[in-house]
Design a protein around this motif. Sequence first.
Motif, PDB file in Angstrom:
ATOM      1  N   MET A 222      43.541  39.232  23.537  1.00 12.36           N
ATOM      2  CA  MET A 222      44.572  38.800  24.483  1.00 12.36           C
ATOM      3  C   MET A 222      45.385  37.630  23.943  1.00 12.36           C
ATOM      4  O   MET A 222      46.597  37.546  24.160  1.00 12.36           O
TER       5      MET A 222
ATOM      6  N   ARG B 213      48.287  48.788  33.588  1.00 15.30           N
ATOM      7  CA  ARG B 213      47.673  47.527  33.984  1.00 15.30           C
ATOM      8  C   ARG B 213      47.497  46.612  32.761  1.00 15.30           C
ATOM      9  O   ARG B 213      47.766  45.423  32.814  1.00 15.30           O
TER      10      ARG B 213
ATOM     11  N   GLU C 244      50.896  45.372  31.619  1.00 15.98           N
ATOM     12  CA  GLU C 244      51.450  44.426  32.599  1.00 15.98           C
ATOM     13  C   GLU C 244      50.784  43.058  32.496  1.00 15.98           C
ATOM     14  O   GLU C 244      51.379  42.048  32.846  1.00 15.98           O
ATOM     15  N   SER C 245      49.539  43.045  31.996  1.00 17.14           N
ATOM     16  CA  SER C 245      48.818  41.778  31.939  1.00 17.14           C
ATOM     17  C   SER C 245      49.433  40.812  30.931  1.00 17.14           C
ATOM     18  O   SER C 245      49.145  39.622  30.942  1.00 17.14           O
TER      19      SER C 245
ATOM     20  N   ASN D 230      46.376  47.391  42.064  1.00 14.51           N
ATOM     21  CA  ASN D 230      45.817  47.843  40.782  1.00 14.51           C
ATOM     22  C   ASN D 230      44.937  46.801  40.099  1.00 14.51           C
ATOM     23  O   ASN D 230      44.555  46.961  38.963  1.00 14.51           O
TER      24      ASN D 230
ATOM     25  N   HIS E 214      41.571  45.146  39.137  1.00 11.96           N
ATOM     26  CA  HIS E 214      40.206  45.673  39.057  1.00 11.96           C
ATOM     27  C   HIS E 214      39.276  44.668  39.743  1.00 11.96           C
ATOM     28  O   HIS E 214      39.000  43.615  39.201  1.00 11.96           O
TER      29      HIS E 214
ATOM     30  N   GLU F 245      38.850  40.355  35.657  1.00 15.26           N
ATOM     31  CA  GLU F 245      39.776  40.410  34.523  1.00 15.26           C
ATOM     32  C   GLU F 245      40.096  39.011  34.032  1.00 15.26           C
ATOM     33  O   GLU F 245      40.276  38.088  34.823  1.00 15.26           O
ATOM     34  N   MET F 246      40.192  38.863  32.743  1.00 10.73           N
ATOM     35  CA  MET F 246      40.586  37.604  32.092  1.00 10.73           C
ATOM     36  C   MET F 246      39.553  36.491  32.268  1.00 10.73           C
ATOM     37  O   MET F 246      39.839  35.343  32.012  1.00 10.73           O
TER      38      MET F 246
END
Lengths: 619, 317
Positions: A426, A467, A470-471, B57, B59, B76-77
Amino acid sequence: MRVSWLYHHDKKNTCGHPVWIALMVILAGAAGVLSVSGCKDNTDKAQDNNGIVLQQRLRAFVQTLDPMNVRDTTGTCVASDVFDTLYDYHYLKRPYEIVPQLAAAMPTISEDGTCYTIPIRKDVYFHDDACFPGGKGRLLKAEDVVYAFKRIADIKTRSVSWWILDRRIVGLDAFREYTKTCKKGEVDYDRSVEGLQALDDTTLQIKLNEPWPQLVFWLTYIATAPVAREAVEYYGEEIGFHPVGTGAFRVDRWLAGAYVEASRHPRYYDRYPTEGGPGDKEAGLLEDAGKPLPFVDKVIWRIVVEDQPRWRLFLKGYLDMAGVPKDNFGQVFTSGVNLSEEFTSRQIRMMEFDEPGTFWVAFNMQDPVLKDNKPLRQAISFCIDRKKYIKIFFDGRANEAFGFIPPVMPGYDPNIIAISNSRYDMAAANRFVEEAKTIAGGKIPRLRVAIGGTDSTQRQMCQYMQRCIESIGLDVEIELYDWPTFLEKMRKGDLQLLITGWSADYPDVESFLQLFYSKNIPYPNEFHYSNPTYDAIFEKIAVMPDCPERTALYQEAQRIINEDLPCAFTLHRASFIMCHDWISNVKPNSYKNEMSGWGMTKYYRIDPAKREAYKKKYR
Amino acid sequence: MQPRGYWSDAIRRLRKRKLAMLCFWIVAMYAGLAAFIWIGDILVTHLDWKIPIVQWNEHVGPSYQKPAAQYEFVPEMKTESQKGWCLLGTDFMGQSTFRKTLYGAKTAMMVAFCASIISILIGVPLGALAGYYRGWVDDAIVWFYTTLGTIPYILLLMAFAVVLRGAHIGPWELRGSVSVYLAIGLTSWVGLCRLIRGEIIKRKESEYVLAARAMGCSDFRILFFHLLPNVFHIILINFSLRFVSFIHAEVILSFLGLGETDKPSWGAMIDAARTELARDVWWEMAAATVAIFIISLALNIFSDALRDCLDPKLRMD
C-alpha cells in the motif's frame, strides 16, 4: 486458452449470451429435474444389462462432436474419449511427457526441424458404424490424418481450428485458397498437398514452412484427431452428431441437453501404462499395469448445468467424481487442505493439482489514460491485496502470481518475486498514485474494470478490485459483459482494465509468451502491448527447440513484461477433484483437466458393489 | 359549507383509511431512505465523508457471519484485530448485509422512479395522440404497441437490457444504471398507453372539449391543457401500481446479471444467495426478500386505496 473466472464457464462457448443463459437456466432447471428423477432408473437398468457404468457429468450442452469444431470444454470432454489423437500425455509420469498414442513412435524430425515423419500403429480400428461396408470399422491409415488436416483447411467446412495450422504446413495454405474457388461439396480431397503426405498406409510425413517445435503438442489436441472419410461423406452436414473415431468409447445415444451415453470400443488397441512416476505404485495407480483398456463398459455423461444439483448428485453417489463449487469449499475442507470429517467418513478422497494458468488484471496499453502512465499501472498493481483475494474467492487455495510462468511449468523463475511489480504494497501504491497524478496533470479520469461474465461471483470479483483501487483514491466503475461481448470488446480495445487469465495449452511457456507478441494484437494479445525487444526474443524462442538457453530467454522475456507492466499478475489457481471410493486409477492432468480429465475416462476403474452399498447407505 | 376540490376530497378520504396511511408512510420511509443514501453517496464519493451506512462495500468482517454474531477480524488498512458484529450478518466478501439491503432500496427506488418517468413520457403522449386523432395515427400506434405487447415481457426486457448495455447513442455511451432505466421504461409503456387512449376517446366528445373547440383552441391546447389534466389521476394510479412491477423488473434483471453492476441490488443479493443457501447462509436471501415483500405489499395496498379515492364514481360520501 483464454480462461474465464468461473470453474464451470465454457471457454469458447458461443452460447454465453445472457438471453441464452437465461433460457438455458430455465431449460437446465427442467433438465436438472429430469436427470435427478430419471437417473436412478437409468443407472440401475444400465447396470443390470450392460455391465459397469461410469457416471460423469458435464457443465453445459454438447454442441458438436466433430473434432475440428469442438471448442468448448464440454465438447472436448466427450470428444477426447471418442477420438484418439496421434500423441498424448503419459497418463502417470510427471513432469509431463508426450507419448505416442495412435502413432507407433515419436516422430523422426529432420535436422532443420521442418520435416516430421510419423509412423502410425497397425492395430487401430475405427468404431463400428453404418458408414463402413458391412458396418464394421476399418483399420486406421495415415491417409485419415491427412484427410483430417485437409478438412480443417477446407474453408467450406467453416472449421474453428484453422488458426492452429495457419501458415504452418507447406502447401496447406494454397489448398485453403483452392477451396475458396470450389463450390460447397465439390472440394477435391485427393488433391495433393506437398507438406502433408501419407507415404504408405502407416507412415505420415508433415513438412513445415519453418520449424515449429510445438507441433507435437498440437498433435495431442482433439482438433487434429484422424477422421474417417467414409463417415464424413456418409453423414455430410450431420457429422457433428455422428462421431466416428478411434477412441475407447463409441457414442450410442445422445440426447441434447440431457445426457451422452457411450459404450466400450470392443477392438480398442491401448493398454494401461506399465510405468509411472514416483509414488504411483504406492497410490495403487499401477495395479492395472499392462491390462487392456478401457475398464468400464459404459460411460454416461449427464448434463447438469447448475453447481448445486451437481454437487448433490455427487454426494448421493450418482456421480463418480466432481469438482468443488465455490460455496461448498467451507463444507469440504476444514483448516489447511484436510477434508472435513463428513467427507472422510464417506470415504471420499480429494485430489489437488495446480493449473498451468495465471490470472491477472490486464491493462489496455492503447488506452490514453494507461499507456504512458507506468506509475498508474504500478499503483493499481500494488494496491491489490492478493492474499485476501485468494482467501475470499479461493478459500486460500491458490498461489500468488508474481509473473506469468506458473510454478507448475518448467522454467518457473523464483527470482522474479524479489523484483516483481505484481505484489501488495500500500505504501508504494500511494507513492505511485501521486506520481501518476503528476503525469496525468492533476486528476485521473474514472477507470473501468471489466470482466467476461455476469454471474454473481464475477460481479463480486469486480467489486473486490473496485474496492482495492478505490482505496488509493481512484474512481472506478464496473463493466460486466457476457463472454462473447467481452471478447469482442477486448479485440476492439474498448476495455480499460480487464480481469482475465490464460491457461497453457501445452507444457511450454511459449503458450504464454505469444500473448505479448505485437503481431498477436488484438487477439490473443489483449493488452495491445508492443515492444520490439520483446518481439525479437519471442521470434527466437518460437522456433527454438527446448534447451537451457531457451529457458534463460523466456525468463528474460518475463522480466521485460514485469518491467513494462502490461498487466498486474494476481494468482495461479489450483483445481480439485473429489472422487468416490469406488473409482480408482484417477490421476489428474494439468493440461487435460476441467475436473473429469479429457480423454482419461478409459483409465478409470469402477467397483459397482461399493457404489451400490454407498447409495443405499446415503439415500 | 366550503365545496371541496377533487384532490383535497381525495386526500381527505385517503386519510380516513388507517391501513392505507400506514402503507403510505412505509413507502415514504423507503423513498426517504433512498433519498438519504443518494445524497450520502455523493458526499462519500466526492467529498470523502464518512457515512458508514452508505459505505456498503467496506469489508466489515469475515465471510458469512451469522446475524448479530460476535466475531474478531482485522479491519482494512489496520494490523490488529478487533471485535465486531453485524445486525444482518455478512456476505461472501465480508460486507454488511444490512448496509447492502438499505442500499438496495435506493437502487430499486431510483430504477422504478426513472423507469416510470420514461414509460409515462412515452405512453401518455402516444396514447393521447392515438385517442384524439384516431384514423391512421391511431392505427399506427395501436399496431405498434400491440406488436410490442405480444412479445413476452421478460424476454423483451432482457433483450432490451442486453442491447442497451454499453450501447452508444450519439456521443454518449449508456452505462450501468441508465441502461437499466431505459430497458424497463422502454418495455413497459404499453399498458399505460392503452389506458390513456381509451380515456381520451371517451372524453373527447364531452362538453368541455366541445366548448374549447368552439372557442377556437388548437388541437395541441385541447389535448394537453384540457384533456390530459382530466386523466391525470389515471396516470397517478398507474404510476403507483406499476411502481411495484418496476421494482420487480429491476430485481429480475439483476438476478440475471443484466442489472446494476457497481451497486448492491436486491436481485443481485438473491442471485448470490442462490448458491449460498446450500451452505445455510440464509440471511442475504431473507434480508432482500423481506425488503421486497414489505415495499410491494405497502405499495399495493396504498395504490389500491388511492384508486378508490380518486375514482369520481365513489367520490360522494
